[in-house]
Every structure is written in structure tokens, then in C-alpha cells.
Write a protein that holds these residues in place. Structure first.
Motif, short mmCIF file in Angstrom:
data_model
loop_
_atom_site.label_atom_id
_atom_site.label_comp_id
_atom_site.label_asym_id
_atom_site.label_seq_id
_atom_site.Cartn_x
_atom_site.Cartn_y
_atom_site.Cartn_z
N GLN A 20 -4.12 -51.88 55.81
CA GLN A 20 -3.60 -50.92 56.77
C GLN A 20 -4.36 -51.03 58.09
N SER A 21 -3.62 -51.03 59.18
CA SER A 21 -4.21 -51.13 60.50
C SER A 21 -4.86 -49.80 60.88
N ILE A 22 -6.06 -49.90 61.46
CA ILE A 22 -6.78 -48.71 61.91
C ILE A 22 -7.18 -48.94 63.36
N ASN A 23 -6.79 -48.03 64.22
CA ASN A 23 -7.19 -48.09 65.62
C ASN A 23 -8.50 -47.33 65.79
N MET A 24 -9.56 -48.07 66.01
CA MET A 24 -10.88 -47.45 66.16
C MET A 24 -10.91 -46.61 67.44
N PRO A 25 -11.48 -45.42 67.37
CA PRO A 25 -11.52 -44.56 68.57
C PRO A 25 -12.48 -45.09 69.62
N GLU A 26 -12.27 -44.69 70.85
CA GLU A 26 -13.20 -45.00 71.93
C GLU A 26 -14.38 -44.03 71.83
N LEU A 27 -15.49 -44.42 72.44
CA LEU A 27 -16.68 -43.57 72.48
C LEU A 27 -17.21 -43.58 73.90
N SER A 28 -17.17 -42.46 74.55
CA SER A 28 -17.53 -42.36 75.96
C SER A 28 -18.93 -42.91 76.22
N GLY A 29 -19.02 -43.81 77.21
CA GLY A 29 -20.29 -44.40 77.61
C GLY A 29 -20.69 -45.61 76.81
N PRO A 37 -13.67 -59.25 61.19
CA PRO A 37 -12.40 -59.35 60.47
C PRO A 37 -12.18 -58.10 59.63
N VAL A 38 -10.96 -57.93 59.13
CA VAL A 38 -10.71 -56.88 58.15
C VAL A 38 -11.13 -57.44 56.79
N PHE A 39 -12.11 -56.80 56.16
CA PHE A 39 -12.60 -57.29 54.88
C PHE A 39 -11.73 -56.77 53.75
N THR A 40 -11.45 -57.62 52.78
CA THR A 40 -10.62 -57.31 51.62
C THR A 40 -11.41 -57.63 50.35
N PRO A 41 -10.85 -57.37 49.17
CA PRO A 41 -11.58 -57.73 47.94
C PRO A 41 -11.97 -59.21 47.86
N ASP A 42 -11.27 -60.07 48.58
CA ASP A 42 -11.57 -61.50 48.53
C ASP A 42 -12.81 -61.88 49.32
N ASN A 43 -13.14 -61.12 50.36
CA ASN A 43 -14.28 -61.53 51.19
C ASN A 43 -15.29 -60.41 51.45
N LEU A 44 -15.23 -59.33 50.68
CA LEU A 44 -16.16 -58.22 50.90
C LEU A 44 -17.60 -58.68 50.72
N TRP A 45 -17.83 -59.67 49.85
CA TRP A 45 -19.19 -60.18 49.63
C TRP A 45 -19.78 -60.72 50.92
N ASP A 46 -18.94 -61.19 51.84
CA ASP A 46 -19.44 -61.73 53.10
C ASP A 46 -20.10 -60.64 53.95
N HIS A 64 -12.73 -51.80 57.58
CA HIS A 64 -12.67 -52.04 59.02
C HIS A 64 -14.04 -51.72 59.62
N VAL A 65 -14.53 -52.61 60.47
CA VAL A 65 -15.86 -52.47 61.04
C VAL A 65 -15.77 -52.54 62.57
N CYS A 66 -16.57 -51.72 63.23
CA CYS A 66 -16.60 -51.70 64.69
C CYS A 66 -18.01 -51.35 65.14
N GLU A 67 -18.42 -51.92 66.28
CA GLU A 67 -19.71 -51.58 66.86
C GLU A 67 -19.51 -50.96 68.24
N TYR A 68 -20.40 -50.03 68.57
CA TYR A 68 -20.39 -49.38 69.88
C TYR A 68 -21.76 -49.62 70.51
N LYS A 69 -21.77 -50.23 71.69
CA LYS A 69 -23.03 -50.63 72.31
C LYS A 69 -23.20 -49.95 73.68
N LYS A 70 -24.43 -49.52 73.93
CA LYS A 70 -24.81 -48.99 75.23
C LYS A 70 -26.25 -49.42 75.47
#
Length: 280
Positions: A20-29, A37-46, A64-70
Motif C-alpha cells: 500500500q502506498s503511503i504519502n509521508m507527511p512534510e515536517l516544517s524546517g 525502497p518499500v520493504f516486503t517480506p522478501d527483503n525485510l532482512w536488508d 515504508h521508511v523516510c528520513e527528515y534532515k535539518k
């Protein structure tokens, strides 16, 4: 044509469940980085290596993974989707400690050592930062609140947890154990609560099945490990010695099994008190 449309509809459901697609929210600043990538049972070990097995045991669908940098500050967001809300609670409960600081987030959340984790519906969310700056920690909480509002699902605990008696029950120590309950492969899908009554510390497990034959199969398999004869009644109670766990108080109805461990054999009155309350 109708069969083709039905087939395509079923395929679309499978795709939604498995990625399922997930739109990660924005974070001010903060700059949002979504180059994972989107991890699934096939590559979660990665991504989580040795910990992947337990996530898979709890019905993991995708991550689903996302990073927020400042500047040098980084906040990492991980959204794990599981097959249902019970399994999401289950994996959440395995990583939760009653010593953490609990917060009103999703169904339940906590913060500890830079981590802010919660679950809601079919989702387990983990947000981590190594920064100790107050503004970054506030941004982390703001991100968590945005994610909690974004994700679908009800904010209720599994209803079975309400069946555990309240007297002596330790708060925020409930578990859902998917496999190898009490070290036995035939005991699965159990809710557990920890109790402390006076000097007595014990655990109560509730296992539910759809039919009486399923209940009796589990009960008789357990009794067989203790060298006891099979039973045929839809309702019953037994006390016996489990080689792994000492004295076991076992009770069952047509669709529920209650197991109490940690009490001595001569404490049957206390065990009966709790069992009767659950079955009442």
C-alpha cells in the motif's frame, strides 16, 4: 467480462494489501528524504537483519521508511504494516516496557531514549532521533502526531484485553504472543497479562478458537505432554505439572482456553478466582 472484472478487483485488493502506498507527511524546517525502497517480506532482512523473523511472525506486510534532515539532526520514520490490528499490537507489545513514558498517541505510544513508537490499526510506527535538542524532539513529536492522524484504523486495544481481571494486573505489560506460548509449539495466538498479588507473581494467558474441536485439540495436546488422558467435555479444569513451566492451571470452554502459570499447586483457590472471573 464479469469474471475478468472480478479477477481484476481481487488482484487490486492483493496489491493494496501487499504494498500500500503511503504519502509521508512534510515536517516544517526539515528536508524529507524518501530514497528507501518499500520493504516486503522478501527483503525485510536488508533493513532489520536478524529482527526480521519476529516481524514476519506477526503478519508483516510492508515497511515504508523516510528520513527528515535539518543540518546535522536526523529524524527517522518507519511505518510497519501488519495483517491486522491484533498483530500490530503484538509486535508493538514485544518492544514495549512498562518503564517507558507513555503518551496519548495512536492507540498507545511511548517515548524512550530518543525513540517515539506507537501503534494504530494495522500499523506499528517507530520514530527515532539521536539529537537531544529540544526543538528536534518537539519536531519528532509533531511528526508522530501527523502520522497518527494520517494512518487509517481505530484507536482501540484488542477487546480480549478487557477480559483480564483488573485486581493485581500490572499496567502496560499485556502481550499478544503469536508462537511458542510457554515454549510449546502447539500453543499459539495467546494474550498474556502479568499479575502481582501480595508476594505472588503469576501470568494469565487467554487463547481463543472458533470451535470446540479446535479447543479440545489444543487442550488434549497439552495434557498429552503431561502424560494425562484425553478429555471430551467442552468445559473443564485441570491442574498438572509442565516440565518447562512448573504447575499449570488449565481451564477451557467451547471457544476459550485460560492458562495460569507461576502459582503453586496449593493455590488453586486463587487460580479459581481469576479463572471464574474470566469465564463469567
Amino acid at each position: 467480462m464479469k469474471r475478468l472484472l472480478n479477477f481484476l478487483f481481487l488482484i487490486s485488493i492483493v496489491i493494496q494489501l501487499s504494498g500500500q502506498s503511503i504519502n509521508m507527511p512534510e515536517l516544517s524546517g526539515f528536508k524529507k528524504l524518501t530514497n528507501y525502497p518499500v520493504f516486503t517480506p522478501d527483503n525485510l532482512w536488508d533493513f532489520i537483519n536478524g529482527a526480521a523473523d519476529i516481524y514476519l511472525a506477526y503478519g508483516f506486510i510492508d515497511l515504508h521508511v523516510c528520513e527528515y534532515k535539518k543540518s546535522k539532526d536526523v529524524i527517522k520514520l518507519e511505518i510497519y504494516q501488519h495483517k491486522n490490528s491484533t498483530l500490530a499490537f503484538g509486535i508493538y507489545s514485544t518492544e514495549r516496557s512498562s518503564e517507558f513514558r507513555f503518551i496519548n498517541l495512536g492507540t498507545q505510544g511511548y517515548s524512550a531514549d530518543g525513540s517515539l513508537n506507537f501503534f494504530k490499526g494495522n500499523y506499528y510506527v517507530k520514530i527515532r532521533t539521536y539529537s537531544e535538542k529540544e526543538k528536534t524532539l518537539q519536531a519528532q513529536l509533531s511528526l508522530a502526531q501527523s502520522v497518527a492522524e494520517m494512518l487509517p484504523g481505530e484507536t482501540i486495544m484488542p477487546p480480549v484485553l478487557n477480559e483480564f481481571p483488573s485486581n493485581g494486573k500490572r499496567q502496560n505489560e499485556d502481550l499478544f504472543i503469536q508462537e511458542n506460548v510457554l515454549g510449546h509449539s502447539f500453543l499459539t495466538n495467546a494474550f498474556r497479562a502479568n499479575y502481582e498479588v501480595g508476594s505472588d507473581i503469576f501470568q494469565i494467558y487467554i487463547i481463543e478458537k472458533n470451535t470446540s474441536p479446535e479447543i479440545l485439540e489444543v487442550v488434549n495436546t497439552y495434557l498429552k505432554t503431561a502424560g494425562l488422558d484425553n478429555v471430551t467435555d467442552d468445559n473443564g479444569k485441570m491442574v498438572f505439572k509442565d516440565g518447562y513451566n512448573g504447575t499449570i492451571f488449565l481451564a477451557w470452554t467451547a471457544n476459550r482456553i485460560v492458562i495460569i502459570s507461576g502459582l503453586a499447586k496449593d493455590q488453586s483457590e486463587l487460580a479459581e478466582q481469576y479463572t471464574s472471573e474470566i469465564f463469567s
